[in-house]
Write a protein that holds these residues in place. Structure first.
Motif, short mmCIF file in Angstrom:
data_model
loop_
_atom_site.label_atom_id
_atom_site.label_comp_id
_atom_site.label_asym_id
_atom_site.label_seq_id
_atom_site.Cartn_x
_atom_site.Cartn_y
_atom_site.Cartn_z
N GLN A 36 81.27 57.88 114.32
CA GLN A 36 80.03 57.44 114.97
C GLN A 36 79.48 58.54 115.89
N ASP A 76 73.04 56.34 114.83
CA ASP A 76 74.30 55.61 114.90
C ASP A 76 74.61 55.06 113.50
N LEU A 124 76.77 53.15 112.45
CA LEU A 124 77.24 51.77 112.41
C LEU A 124 76.12 50.79 112.72
N ASN A 125 74.96 51.34 113.04
CA ASN A 125 73.85 50.48 113.42
C ASN A 125 72.54 51.10 112.95
N ASP A 169 76.55 54.09 101.67
CA ASP A 169 77.66 54.99 101.98
C ASP A 169 77.44 56.38 101.37
N ASN A 206 87.99 56.88 112.63
CA ASN A 206 87.28 55.60 112.62
C ASN A 206 86.04 55.64 111.73
N PRO A 217 83.46 54.20 108.79
CA PRO A 217 82.92 52.86 108.63
C PRO A 217 83.85 52.01 107.76
N ASP A 264 87.42 46.87 116.76
CA ASP A 264 86.05 47.00 116.27
C ASP A 264 86.05 46.91 114.74
N ARG A 267 83.89 46.97 112.66
CA ARG A 267 82.91 47.77 111.92
C ARG A 267 83.53 49.06 111.38
N VAL A 268 84.70 49.41 111.92
CA VAL A 268 85.33 50.67 111.50
C VAL A 268 86.75 50.44 111.00
#
Lengths: 322, 189
Positions: free
Chosen positions: A147, A157, A159-160, A186, A211, A213, A226, A228-229
């Motif tokens: 990230q 970001d 992840l977002n 991806d 970390n 995704p 988390d 998300r990762v």
């Protein structure tokens, strides 16, 4: 025209032998056992972007002709040993990927893979770092999250964000590819990472990116804090992807689900589905001890050690001369 | 025309892109360990001369371009076309102003040039790396300047203007590097 000569020099061959000895010493002093597992396997990887070589076997004890696959890495077999209480193990072996050649790629290559009981991926990153310091005389590596790397180098970001934003960044970075919107989310991230981040990180000292995704978890655990990762890391040095490691997923059912999802993705992409390695899943059901594992490309490591510009300088007979 | 898969990409391969023949300069295979494979390709568009970078999904295929290089001797220009001849077959070909472009100032009669043909028509004309041309006009230089510091402009018989050392005079024949447009030496007698 026949090309019988090797593409390596005598110096490169000597450097390879010396480097392998150094690596074996490294693990010997740490009481990590060297093991050997088969290159041929009845099951194979389901990953959408990994293709294994396959061959028919006409002499199976069942009397039926079967398909066997050349391993893309020794991961499944080594984890079966871990499930059988082998303790920490390593292996230096050939791995095969049915894909093209390139400056950093040969379809047949040498891999170093090792597993450490009761390590998490951070402890293993430190051990990889120590090995690199020993082999390449590097300074201690830098660690950065996936990230943070995207925020630092591309101001986004990962992840977002969404597909549209990534397509915009690709065009801003002059990545000219036909119909970029049809790439998966991806694949967009990976393309941006390869073009815009990889060349900038790990130039002076190795860079550990951790970390990843969760959608790129592969065989890593999803992060406990988390979701998300995933507990996955990669090592980059001088623009080269050198190693990939996981805090290993041990849940058999989750692993089966991931394999099945992979095969569904393969079907959507009109690729043949792959037979799941049932021996591996059975072993996970028996219980994989808590461990972290990593695979490192030996040919690339040797390229960095001797300053080679092309993988052919370190492989005696690359596929074009095989 | 044949199609080429990205596996066949290499420097020198001629392909079609946006309707224009292109020459592949560099091809790099990009494959993240756990991701899709791409070919990152540096390409020169052969008509506009533009160099650009393009990414292909590995396994994609593109149309080849019917492009070939031929060595021909420069004969003359009629003002509109530049005429070249194959010294073996005596076959003649005319290239237009667009194909010759800036290189017209390096065309010397009877010199061999490389003519790039696309579907049989000339699209670029490349002179030899070194040509010898007579200076038609330059300021008289100072005697004694042999180091070539500074220099002065000189107009050559083809209209090209290059910087030459002060000691080189009008009427002399000099050797010029056509790639950089720089003076190399006085021509060997």
């Amino acid at each position: 025209m026949q090309n019988w000569q090797p593409t390596t020099t005598s110096e490169a061959r000597i450097a390879r032998a010396a480097m392998l000895r150094l690596i074996r010493d490294f693990f010997y002093t740490r009481s990590v056992l060297e093991v050997d597992t088969p290159l041929l396997s009845a099951g194979t990887v389901t990953d959408e972007h990994l293709e294994a070589f396959e061959t028919p076997f006409h002499f199976s004890s069942t009397g039926e002709p079967v398909r066997l696959f050349l391993q893309t890495s020794p991961e499944y077999a080594m984890k079966r040993l871990l499930c059988a209480q082998s303790g920490s193990i390593y292996q230096i072996c050939k791995a095969f990927r049915h894909e093209g050649e390139g400056r950093w790629h040969n379809p047949e290559f040498t891999m170093l893979e090792w597993y450490r009981i009761d390590f998490d991926h951070f402890a293993l990153m430190n051990e990889v770092d120590e090995l690199l310091q020993l082999v390449l005389n590097t300074q201690a590596g830098k660690q950065i999250s996936y990230q943070r790397a995207f925020i630092e180098y591309l101001d986004v970001d990962p992840l977002n964000t969404c597909d549209e934003v990534l397509v915009d960044i690709m065009s801003k970075e002059n990545i000219d590819i036909h119909a970029p919107e049809t790439l998966s989310f991806d694949s967009k991230l990976q393309l941006l990472f390869s073009y815009c981040i990889e060349p900038k990180i790990g130039q002076q000292r190795p860079c550990f990116v951790y970390n990843f995704p969760a959608s790129q978890a592969a065989l890593a655990k999803i992060n406990e804090d988390d979701p998300r990762v995933a507990d996955r890391f990669e090592v980059y040095f001088k623009g080269v992807e050198l190693a990939n490691g996981f805090n290993e997923l041990s849940a058999a059912q989750e692993q089966r689900n991931r394999f099945q999802q992979d095969n569904e993705k393969r079907q959507q992409a009109e690729l043949a589905t792959k037979p799941i390695d049932e021996n591996f899943l059975c072993a996970l059901e028996a219980g994989l001890p808590s461990c972290a594992g990593v695979a490192l490309g030996i040919d690339r490591l040797l390229m960095l050690k001797i300053g080679a510009q092309h993988i052919q300088e370190v492989i005696n007979f690359p596929v074009s001369r095989a | 025309m044949a199609h080429y898969s990205t596996n066949e990409f290499k420097g020198g391969l001629k392909i079609m892109l946006d309707g224009e023949p292109c020459n592949i300069l560099e091809n790099e295979y990009v494959k993240p360990g756990k991701g899709q494979a791409f070919n990152r390709v540096k390409i020169r568009k052969l008509i506009s001369g533009k160099v650009l970078e393009k990414t292909f999904r590995s396994g994609e295929s593109v149309e080849g371009a019917d492009v070939m290089d031929t060595e021909l001797a420069y004969l003359y220009t009629d003002g509109e076309f530049y005429h070249f001849m194959n010294n073996d077959t005596f076959e003649q070909i005319a290239a237009d102003e667009k194909a010759v472009g800036d290189n017209k100032k390096w065309l010397v009669e009877n010199d061999i040039c490389t003519i790039t043909l696309w579907n049989g028509s000339p699209i670029t004309v490349t002179p030899q790396n070194f040509v010898e041309l007579e200076i038609t006009e330059t300021d008289p230089g100072l005697k004694g300047d042999t180091a070539g510091t500074g220099g002065k402009p000189a107009t050559l018989s083809t209209g090209a203007v290059v910087r030459v050392p002060l000691f080189v005079q009008t009427g002399e024949v000099i050797r010029v590097d056509t790639r950089s447009g720089e003076y190399v030496s006085r021509a060997q007698k």
